[in-house]
Motif scaffolding. Structure first.
Motif, PDB file in Angstrom:
ATOM      1  N   PRO A  51       3.541   6.461  18.542  1.00 53.58           N
ATOM      2  CA  PRO A  51       2.556   5.384  18.644  1.00 53.58           C
ATOM      3  C   PRO A  51       3.013   4.151  17.871  1.00 53.58           C
ATOM      4  O   PRO A  51       3.430   4.240  16.728  1.00 53.58           O
ATOM      5  CB  PRO A  51       1.301   5.998  18.007  1.00 53.58           C
ATOM      6  N   ARG A  52       2.931   3.015  18.515  1.00 52.13           N
ATOM      7  CA  ARG A  52       3.346   1.768  17.886  1.00 52.13           C
ATOM      8  C   ARG A  52       2.124   1.077  17.284  1.00 52.13           C
ATOM      9  O   ARG A  52       1.693   0.010  17.746  1.00 52.13           O
ATOM     10  CB  ARG A  52       4.051   0.879  18.913  1.00 52.13           C
ATOM     11  N   THR A  53       1.559   1.708  16.262  1.00 57.42           N
ATOM     12  CA  THR A  53       0.400   1.126  15.614  1.00 57.42           C
ATOM     13  C   THR A  53       0.829  -0.070  14.775  1.00 57.42           C
ATOM     14  O   THR A  53       2.004  -0.230  14.427  1.00 57.42           O
ATOM     15  CB  THR A  53      -0.302   2.152  14.711  1.00 57.42           C
ATOM     16  N   GLU A  54      -0.122  -0.898  14.421  1.00 56.54           N
ATOM     17  CA  GLU A  54       0.172  -2.083  13.622  1.00 56.54           C
ATOM     18  C   GLU A  54       0.778  -1.704  12.275  1.00 56.54           C
ATOM     19  O   GLU A  54       1.727  -2.344  11.805  1.00 56.54           O
ATOM     20  CB  GLU A  54      -1.109  -2.903  13.421  1.00 56.54           C
ATOM     21  N   LEU A  55       0.243  -0.638  11.653  1.00 53.13           N
ATOM     22  CA  LEU A  55       0.759  -0.223  10.353  1.00 53.13           C
ATOM     23  C   LEU A  55       2.186   0.318  10.470  1.00 53.13           C
ATOM     24  O   LEU A  55       3.047   0.014   9.626  1.00 53.13           O
ATOM     25  CB  LEU A  55      -0.154   0.849   9.744  1.00 53.13           C
ATOM     26  N   GLN A  56       2.448   1.116  11.509  1.00 55.45           N
ATOM     27  CA  GLN A  56       3.796   1.645  11.696  1.00 55.45           C
ATOM     28  C   GLN A  56       4.789   0.525  11.955  1.00 55.45           C
ATOM     29  O   GLN A  56       5.921   0.553  11.434  1.00 55.45           O
ATOM     30  CB  GLN A  56       3.812   2.647  12.846  1.00 55.45           C
ATOM     31  N   MET A  57       4.412  -0.455  12.736  1.00 59.64           N
ATOM     32  CA  MET A  57       5.305  -1.571  13.011  1.00 59.64           C
ATOM     33  C   MET A  57       5.581  -2.375  11.746  1.00 59.64           C
ATOM     34  O   MET A  57       6.687  -2.888  11.540  1.00 59.64           O
ATOM     35  CB  MET A  57       4.709  -2.470  14.092  1.00 59.64           C
ATOM     36  N   PHE A  58       4.584  -2.472  10.870  1.00 63.20           N
ATOM     37  CA  PHE A  58       4.767  -3.162   9.597  1.00 63.20           C
ATOM     38  C   PHE A  58       5.817  -2.459   8.752  1.00 63.20           C
ATOM     39  O   PHE A  58       6.738  -3.087   8.215  1.00 63.20           O
ATOM     40  CB  PHE A  58       3.437  -3.232   8.845  1.00 63.20           C
ATOM     41  N   ARG A  84       8.118  -0.333   9.693  1.00 60.63           N
ATOM     42  CA  ARG A  84       9.432  -0.376  10.328  1.00 60.63           C
ATOM     43  C   ARG A  84      10.106  -1.722  10.091  1.00 60.63           C
ATOM     44  O   ARG A  84      11.311  -1.786   9.824  1.00 60.63           O
ATOM     45  CB  ARG A  84       9.300  -0.112  11.831  1.00 60.63           C
ATOM     46  N   ALA A  85       9.328  -2.790  10.204  1.00 58.14           N
ATOM     47  CA  ALA A  85       9.884  -4.127   9.967  1.00 58.14           C
ATOM     48  C   ALA A  85      10.318  -4.274   8.518  1.00 58.14           C
ATOM     49  O   ALA A  85      11.365  -4.873   8.234  1.00 58.14           O
ATOM     50  CB  ALA A  85       8.844  -5.199  10.328  1.00 58.14           C
ATOM     51  N   ARG A  86       9.534  -3.731   7.617  1.00 56.85           N
ATOM     52  CA  ARG A  86       9.876  -3.831   6.198  1.00 56.85           C
ATOM     53  C   ARG A  86      11.166  -3.079   5.884  1.00 56.85           C
ATOM     54  O   ARG A  86      12.028  -3.581   5.165  1.00 56.85           O
ATOM     55  CB  ARG A  86       8.716  -3.299   5.353  1.00 56.85           C
ATOM     56  N   ARG A 123      13.540  -2.371   8.012  1.00 55.66           N
ATOM     57  CA  ARG A 123      14.637  -3.077   8.671  1.00 55.66           C
ATOM     58  C   ARG A 123      15.110  -4.257   7.828  1.00 55.66           C
ATOM     59  O   ARG A 123      16.313  -4.499   7.699  1.00 55.66           O
ATOM     60  CB  ARG A 123      14.165  -3.551  10.047  1.00 55.66           C
ATOM     61  N   ARG A 124      14.184  -4.972   7.224  1.00 57.27           N
ATOM     62  CA  ARG A 124      14.545  -6.140   6.430  1.00 57.27           C
ATOM     63  C   ARG A 124      15.235  -5.751   5.128  1.00 57.27           C
ATOM     64  O   ARG A 124      16.182  -6.413   4.692  1.00 57.27           O
ATOM     65  CB  ARG A 124      13.305  -6.982   6.140  1.00 57.27           C
ATOM     66  N   VAL A 125      14.772  -4.687   4.468  1.00 51.53           N
ATOM     67  CA  VAL A 125      15.418  -4.284   3.223  1.00 51.53           C
ATOM     68  C   VAL A 125      16.817  -3.742   3.490  1.00 51.53           C
ATOM     69  O   VAL A 125      17.741  -3.928   2.698  1.00 51.53           O
ATOM     70  CB  VAL A 125      14.552  -3.254   2.446  1.00 51.53           C
ATOM     71  N   ASN A 126      17.024  -3.091   4.639  1.00 50.11           N
ATOM     72  CA  ASN A 126      18.361  -2.628   5.006  1.00 50.11           C
ATOM     73  C   ASN A 126      19.294  -3.803   5.280  1.00 50.11           C
ATOM     74  O   ASN A 126      20.475  -3.770   4.910  1.00 50.11           O
ATOM     75  CB  ASN A 126      18.288  -1.721   6.232  1.00 50.11           C
ATOM     76  N   THR A 127      18.762  -4.845   5.911  1.00 47.32           N
ATOM     77  CA  THR A 127      19.561  -6.048   6.147  1.00 47.32           C
ATOM     78  C   THR A 127      19.923  -6.719   4.828  1.00 47.32           C
ATOM     79  O   THR A 127      21.050  -7.200   4.633  1.00 47.32           O
ATOM     80  CB  THR A 127      18.783  -7.036   7.035  1.00 47.32           C
ATOM     81  N   ARG A 186       9.150  -2.833  -1.719  1.00 48.05           N
ATOM     82  CA  ARG A 186       7.855  -3.499  -1.908  1.00 48.05           C
ATOM     83  C   ARG A 186       7.975  -5.023  -1.958  1.00 48.05           C
ATOM     84  O   ARG A 186       6.964  -5.717  -2.008  1.00 48.05           O
ATOM     85  CB  ARG A 186       7.180  -2.984  -3.174  1.00 48.05           C
ATOM     86  N   ALA A 187       9.200  -5.523  -1.943  1.00 48.10           N
ATOM     87  CA  ALA A 187       9.374  -6.975  -1.965  1.00 48.10           C
ATOM     88  C   ALA A 187       9.254  -7.593  -0.580  1.00 48.10           C
ATOM     89  O   ALA A 187       9.126  -8.814  -0.465  1.00 48.10           O
ATOM     90  CB  ALA A 187      10.736  -7.325  -2.560  1.00 48.10           C
ATOM     91  N   PHE A 188       9.271  -6.751   0.456  1.00 45.36           N
ATOM     92  CA  PHE A 188       9.274  -7.272   1.818  1.00 45.36           C
ATOM     93  C   PHE A 188       7.929  -7.031   2.491  1.00 45.36           C
ATOM     94  O   PHE A 188       7.446  -5.907   2.564  1.00 45.36           O
ATOM     95  CB  PHE A 188      10.398  -6.626   2.617  1.00 45.36           C
ATOM     96  N   ASN A 189       7.355  -8.113   2.997  1.00 48.74           N
ATOM     97  CA  ASN A 189       6.047  -8.071   3.637  1.00 48.74           C
ATOM     98  C   ASN A 189       6.221  -8.040   5.153  1.00 48.74           C
ATOM     99  O   ASN A 189       5.886  -8.978   5.860  1.00 48.74           O
ATOM    100  CB  ASN A 189       5.224  -9.279   3.200  1.00 48.74           C
TER     101      ASN A 189
END
Length: 216
Positions: free
Chosen positions: A39-46, A48-50, A52-56, A91-94
């Motif tokens: 399920p691509r819920t709003e919380l899960q997408m948040f 996942r994006a966070r 992805r950004r910390v890995n970058t 926790r630094a990435f929103n």
């Protein structure tokens, strides 16, 4: 792969698209799911994006001398450098929306921080860092080198080792020359690192004043 327990027991394990197992002494069979629920819920997408950004962010950091700091710190706690980095910075990435700059960790480690660290702008390209060595330190610690990470407005960063004099913990001040050609420098992250880079302190976050008169 199925495993037989005895002549009278059922098998346990996976056979094709079914799973055989024992519960309370009885054998059961269930069908393996053919579709994984994602399920691509709003919380899960948040989250996942966070992630992805910390890995970058880590991919950029490990291309700099800071990578050795994270490898050394990870060895002390018996984990991977990327695992430790993600734990310290997640926790630094929103999500996709922004960064909490005061929560970023460019460095980590067991060395002590400096006390009362301040930054004052001297000119467009120079700032003055001052700090106090109030705590009793091992004599070797006075030779720890000042390490400065400069964060620009476009989220690019630069790693600076100020030149001697004014680059050791013992000096209690250092003039840092900001990168040439960069119009907007927003934040500094200051730490102290040992001579062979096997030990480091956590970084201290400082916001650079807009004018030479301002002190943070």
């Amino acid at each position: 792969m199925a495993t037989r327990k005895s002549l009278f027991d059922c098998f346990s394990g996976k056979l094709g698209n079914v799973v055989l197992y024992t519960r309370f002494g009885k054998g059961f069979v269930r069908i393996c799911p053919t579709r994984v629920n994602n399920p691509r819920t709003e919380l899960q997408m948040f989250y996942r994006a966070r992630l992805r950004r910390v890995n970058t962010f880590y991919s950029a950091v490990r291309q700099t001398p800071l990578a050795e700091i994270w490898r050394a710190a990870a060895r002390e706690v018996n984990t991977g450098a990327n695992v430790l980095f993600n734990k310290m910075n997640i926790r630094a990435f929103n999500g996709e929306k922004g960064i909490f700059y005061d929560r970023l960790h460019f460095t980590t480690g067991s060395l002590p921080l400096a006390e009362e660290m301040r930054v004052r702008r001297l000119s467009e390209r120079e700032v003055l860092l001052t700090w106090k060595n109030i705590a009793v330190l091992n004599k070797d610690r006075k030779w720890d080198r000042l390490l400065v990470i400069v964060m620009m407005e476009n989220d690019l960063f630069d790693v600076i080792l100020p030149k001697v004099p004014g680059s050791m913990r013992w000096d209690e001040e250092a003039v840092v020359c900001l990168p040439e050609g960069v119009k907007e420098v927003k934040y500094l992250y200051c730490a102290f690192v040992s001579g062979n880079w096997d030990k480091c302190s956590d970084n201290q976050f400082l916001e650079i004043p807009d004018s030479a008169e301002s002190v943070r």
